[in-house]
Design an enzyme around this catalytic site. Structure first.
Site, PDB file in Angstrom:
ATOM      1  N   ALA B  10      36.916  12.767  14.800  1.00 13.87           N
ATOM      2  CA  ALA B  10      35.473  12.694  15.070  1.00 13.87           C
ATOM      3  C   ALA B  10      35.155  11.697  16.181  1.00 13.87           C
ATOM      4  O   ALA B  10      34.353  11.975  17.082  1.00 13.87           O
ATOM      5  CB  ALA B  10      34.733  12.306  13.794  1.00 13.87           C
ATOM      6  N   LYS B 106      41.421   0.257  13.579  1.00 13.84           N
ATOM      7  CA  LYS B 106      41.390  -1.133  13.127  1.00 13.84           C
ATOM      8  C   LYS B 106      42.770  -1.768  12.996  1.00 13.84           C
ATOM      9  O   LYS B 106      42.910  -2.987  13.037  1.00 13.84           O
ATOM     10  CB  LYS B 106      40.714  -1.212  11.745  1.00 13.84           C
ATOM     11  CG  LYS B 106      39.256  -0.835  11.749  1.00 13.84           C
ATOM     12  CD  LYS B 106      38.660  -0.890  10.344  1.00 13.84           C
ATOM     13  CE  LYS B 106      38.878   0.364   9.525  1.00 13.84           C
ATOM     14  NZ  LYS B 106      38.209   1.563   9.997  1.00 13.84           N
ATOM     15  N   GLU B 130      35.041  -3.453  19.644  1.00 16.62           N
ATOM     16  CA  GLU B 130      33.720  -3.429  18.994  1.00 16.62           C
ATOM     17  C   GLU B 130      33.609  -2.357  17.910  1.00 16.62           C
ATOM     18  O   GLU B 130      33.014  -2.579  16.844  1.00 16.62           O
ATOM     19  CB  GLU B 130      32.646  -3.192  20.056  1.00 16.62           C
ATOM     20  CG  GLU B 130      31.240  -3.119  19.541  1.00 16.62           C
ATOM     21  CD  GLU B 130      30.744  -4.458  19.031  1.00 16.62           C
ATOM     22  OE1 GLU B 130      30.852  -4.685  17.816  1.00 16.62           O
ATOM     23  OE2 GLU B 130      30.290  -5.256  19.851  1.00 16.62           O
ATOM     24  N   VAL B 133      34.476  -2.755  13.820  1.00 18.54           N
ATOM     25  CA  VAL B 133      33.667  -3.446  12.811  1.00 18.54           C
ATOM     26  C   VAL B 133      32.229  -2.949  12.867  1.00 18.54           C
ATOM     27  O   VAL B 133      31.539  -3.144  13.861  1.00 18.54           O
ATOM     28  CB  VAL B 133      33.678  -4.974  13.021  1.00 18.54           C
ATOM     29  CG1 VAL B 133      32.845  -5.669  11.944  1.00 18.54           C
ATOM     30  CG2 VAL B 133      35.089  -5.518  13.044  1.00 18.54           C
ATOM     31  N   GLY B 135      30.886   0.111  13.029  1.00 18.07           N
ATOM     32  CA  GLY B 135      30.536   1.311  13.791  1.00 18.07           C
ATOM     33  C   GLY B 135      29.666   1.010  14.992  1.00 18.07           C
ATOM     34  O   GLY B 135      30.051   0.303  15.911  1.00 18.07           O
ATOM     35  N   GLY B 186      30.350  14.950   1.877  1.00 21.59           N
ATOM     36  CA  GLY B 186      31.208  14.517   2.977  1.00 21.59           C
ATOM     37  C   GLY B 186      31.069  13.033   3.284  1.00 21.59           C
ATOM     38  O   GLY B 186      31.586  12.538   4.284  1.00 21.59           O
ATOM     39  N   GLU B 189      35.680  10.609   1.130  1.00 25.10           N
ATOM     40  CA  GLU B 189      36.825  11.486   1.352  1.00 25.10           C
ATOM     41  C   GLU B 189      37.403  11.947   0.022  1.00 25.10           C
ATOM     42  O   GLU B 189      37.099  11.379  -1.031  1.00 25.10           O
ATOM     43  CB  GLU B 189      37.881  10.734   2.149  1.00 25.10           C
ATOM     44  CG  GLU B 189      37.265  10.199   3.422  1.00 25.10           C
ATOM     45  CD  GLU B 189      38.280   9.865   4.478  1.00 25.10           C
ATOM     46  OE1 GLU B 189      39.424  10.328   4.370  1.00 25.10           O
ATOM     47  OE2 GLU B 189      37.893   9.138   5.404  1.00 25.10           O
ATOM     48  N   LYS B 204      37.880  -4.870   8.078  1.00 25.26           N
ATOM     49  CA  LYS B 204      36.835  -5.271   9.024  1.00 25.26           C
ATOM     50  C   LYS B 204      36.572  -6.779   8.935  1.00 25.26           C
ATOM     51  O   LYS B 204      36.378  -7.443   9.950  1.00 25.26           O
ATOM     52  CB  LYS B 204      35.557  -4.475   8.750  1.00 25.26           C
ATOM     53  CG  LYS B 204      35.736  -2.996   9.111  1.00 25.26           C
ATOM     54  CD  LYS B 204      34.662  -2.114   8.506  1.00 25.26           C
ATOM     55  CE  LYS B 204      34.895  -0.657   8.882  1.00 25.26           C
ATOM     56  NZ  LYS B 204      34.034   0.264   8.111  1.00 25.26           N
ATOM     57  N   GLY B 296      30.672   7.384  11.768  1.00 27.70           N
ATOM     58  CA  GLY B 296      30.211   8.616  12.402  1.00 27.70           C
ATOM     59  C   GLY B 296      30.775   8.721  13.800  1.00 27.70           C
ATOM     60  O   GLY B 296      31.007   7.703  14.462  1.00 27.70           O
TER      61      GLY B 296
END
Lengths: 174, 315
Positions: B10, B106, B130, B133, B135, B186, B189, B204, B296
């Site tokens: 994604a 990560k 960036e 951590v 999103g 969704g 998972e 994170k 996302g």
């Protein structure tokens, strides 16, 4: 706050209903450098032992306050509660697990004994019955600066009994 | 800048799709079994169509993407624990070639931060991360802008766990029920372990600790507790008292801790649904709260592309 700064304290005393008793209770306060702010003499109320509760607000340095409490006890005045109420720290935690089977009253008692905190309020929720996982919300009152120690005691007891502790977020906590 | 994107999930796909809007060019895209490389620039739509239709991005070998003529390697393969491979090797190869690296993965900065920094020191390229951590939330760049004035950080860094906790509290539903619902939507998972056991939030926080303390923390340095099987009664008791339960990650006083915590319902940290929030304590400016979408494709890609824009030109 330094050791020499005066703070406000609330002392709760039990007095026998006899003439001169109130004066006898107040003398050790003045004699030991305490500054009386207010006295609430609950004459209409009786403690479980049939005595009259008196609430005294006073100002003193922490060192002098300890002397005052000691002098009151030496003078035979029953001190029910003494502390910097206004500076005490309140925290709420939720504990989760087999609370009843692992002896909730023992958990609370051990916690009070070594945590420097008292349990002011307890709510238990056991929707699936006491044999299953239940939750309890505790409101704790710890003396100033003792919250971390209280939490660490609680963590220790909880780990031993396989309980989960949901701690509050405290200022600057790690 | 000329970008090579490794990882076509994604996030990788969104980077490819959006790069043009930021005036960057995609010269390579690799997934786990194939690659497309074109020095004159790939056409985003056709390469993503091919991935969707055939499961492959092109006819080249994935390794070819790492050798393409790019300025920035965007590492967007899945986060792996332990040795952080293959992400770490991808990063090393790019730095050895004196190219920049932007991470969405990560692993390298959560598990091998010291090595990443020393490879970077020997390279003309830089490493930015960036997107790892929070999103879309500009957490690391804010910390960087504050020039060492951030003393502690805490927040909600896993949208799945937050969704489950906020649904349980709002609807009075049990953990298993809400987890199944989250899986249907969704949001969670099929194997939710990483999210509900606190691992993802901990990674994170470890990255935050590495940045705040310029040290080499790894997952085993974090004290981690998850939210799995939390009974609804715990949330009900919290609600009776005007509080709620949130999975909070904290970095303070050199310690990293993740666990369910009681938070006042009115606290800025009580965000709902899949929202994330980061709270920074600063020396001179008190507390800063930054919230937004923590996951996302396009959201995370926007953080990746913001990093690309921060990179200095390569000589």
């Amino acid at each position: 706050m330094s050791e020499t700064d005066a703070r406000s304290y609330t002392v709760r005393l039990e007095l026998v209903d006899e003439p001169g008793e109130l004066l006898r209770a107040l003398e050790p306060i003045a004699d030991n450098g305490g500054n009386l702010l207010s006295i609430f003499h609950e004459r209409g109320n009786l403690t479980p032992r049939g005595r009259i509760p008196v609430e005294v607000d006073l100002e003193a340095t922490p060192g002098k306050f300890d002397d005052i409490v000691e002098a009151l006890r030496e003078a035979g005045v029953n001190v029910i509660q003494a502390g910097a109420e206004r500076y005490s720290e309140e925290l709420t935690v939720v504990i989760v697990g087999h609370l009843v089977e692992t002896d909730l009253s023992d958990t609370l008692q051990r916690f009070q004994e070594c945590g420097g905190a008292s349990v002011a309020d307890l709510s238990l929720s056991a929707p699936a019955g006491t044999g299953d996982v239940s939750s309890a919300r505790l409101r704790l009152v710890a003396s100033e600066g003792r919250s971390e120690r209280a939490l660490s005691t609680l963590r220790g007891v909880a780990a031993e009994k396989d309980l989960r502790v949901i701690e509050p977020l405290t200022e600057g906590s790690a | 800048m000329r970008l090579a994107v490794v990882g076509a999930g994604a996030v990788g796909a969104s980077v490819v799709e959006l790069a043009g809007e930021y005036d960057h060019e995609i010269v390579a895209l690799a997934d786990s079994s194939s690659a497309a490389v074109d020095d004159s620039g790939l056409d985003a739509a056709s390469v993503l169509d091919r991935k969707r239709d055939s499961g492959r991005v092109g006819d080249a070998d994935p390794a070819d993407a790492l050798e393409a003529d790019y300025d920035v390697l965007v590492e967007a393969t899945p986060t792996t624990l332990g040795d952080a491979e293959p992400g770490f090797s991808h990063l090393r190869r790019a730095l050895e070639r004196d190219r920049h690296v932007v991470l969405a993965n990560k692993g390298p900065v959560a598990e091998r931060y010291g090595e990443v920094r020393s490879l970077e020191a020997d390279s003309r390229g830089s490493v930015l991360f960036e997107a790892t951590v929070g999103g879309a939330i500009p957490v690391l760049s804010t910390i960087d802008d504050l020039n060492g004035q951030v003393t502690a950080a805490r927040g909600i860094l896993n949208g799945t766990a937050n969704f489950i906790l906020s649904r349980m509290a709002a609807e009075g539903l049990g953990y298993e029920h809400v987890l199944a619902e989250a899986q249907d939507l969704g949001v969670a998972e099929a194997d939710p372990t990483f999210d509900v056991e606190g691992t993802d939030a901990a990674l994170k926080c470890v990255i935050l600790a590495n940045v705040l303390y310029d040290d080499s923390y790894a997952l085993e340095d974090a004290d981690v507790e998850g939210i799995a099987d939390l009974p609804g009664s715990a949330l009900e008791l919290a609600a009776e008292d005007g509080r709620t339960v949130r999975l909070i990650g904290e970095v303070a006083d050199g310690a990293v801790r993740v666990g369910p915590r009681l938070v006042p319902e009115t606290d800025p940290l009580s965000v709902s649904g899949t929202q994330n929030i980061v709270q920074l304590e600063t020396s001179h400016a008190g507390r800063l709260n930054i919230s937004g979408r923590g996951a996302g494709g396009p959201e995370t890609a926007s953080a990746v592309l913001a990093d690309v824009g921060r990179l200095p030109p390569l000589e």
